[in-house]
Design an enzyme around this catalytic site. Sequence first.
Site, mmCIF file in Angstrom:
data_model
loop_
_atom_site.group_PDB
_atom_site.id
_atom_site.type_symbol
_atom_site.label_atom_id
_atom_site.label_comp_id
_atom_site.label_asym_id
_atom_site.label_seq_id
_atom_site.Cartn_x
_atom_site.Cartn_y
_atom_site.Cartn_z
ATOM 1 N N SER A 1 0.859 -1.180 0.000
ATOM 2 C CA SER A 1 0.000 0.000 0.000
ATOM 3 C C SER A 1 0.896 1.231 0.000
ATOM 4 C CB SER A 1 -0.882 -0.007 1.260
ATOM 5 O OG SER A 1 -1.483 1.250 1.483
ATOM 6 N N TYR B 1 -3.024 -0.224 10.140
ATOM 7 C CA TYR B 1 -2.897 -0.606 8.732
ATOM 8 C C TYR B 1 -1.516 -0.230 8.194
ATOM 9 C CZ TYR B 1 -4.131 -0.767 3.725
ATOM 10 O OH TYR B 1 -4.178 -1.033 2.375
#
Length: 264
Positions: free
Chosen positions: A147, A160
């Site tokens: 990501s 995250y």
Amino acid sequence: MSVSLFDVKGKVALITGSTHGLGMAMSRGLGLAGATIIVNGNSSQEKIDAAVAEHQREGIKAVGYKFNVTDEAAVIEAIAKIEAEVGAIDILINNAGIIKRTPLLEMEVADFRDVIDIDLVSPFIVSKHVVKNMVKRKQGKVINICSMMSELGRDRVGAYAAAKGGLKMLTKNMATEWAKYNIQVNGLGPGYFATSQTEPIRVAGHPFNDFIVNRTPAAKWGDPNDLVGAAIFLSSKASDFVNGHVMYVDGGILATIGKPLNEN
């Protein structure tokens, strides 16, 4: 350059968390390129069956397996079943993941651990047991879905970002240990994409929509199909000497500090 470099015909590809969204887009792309697709999910058999049926309507060879990627015993059982019923797994895409948007000072430890378990520990578990068989065959491709949070922080996504930052380094260490077996391990880092999950905020005038469009040099959200070329590259012979990298498909976000909000 030979087109055969990008050939994935006859390969078996397991994509975790592939019943919808970016996982399904990548599985569809690999399937249309000739790979046999293993659809995985854990929420419901109905979602898996629906994804498989959608693939099959397009002429893609696809089968579905429901298992929890954080449960090592379940993973071992599923991999053995897949390889017995479908064939050796040539391509593994560790896509399953979750995000919990909570400020760190308010986040429960259990929720933090849940994100780490799914987004970071599960790629280790699934890769470990798929790669054991790749080592025997002296070939294989592993793609970890990282990501932009592998590189950047942002409010409310601390767990995250911690998981995806860790996944970037896990990718590098997997490559370090497994390259000698002719196994390539790389990451794929999506930017901000137009999916069903982002649909409510992809409205002109919505603060986050305007932020993303302004922050992205391409001045738009990505289309899920924009990931397909990168996924095929990292799954094919074209990437046989590419190892330990994270390829960001982000419209240029990581290349720039951005522009002032009032700039046309």
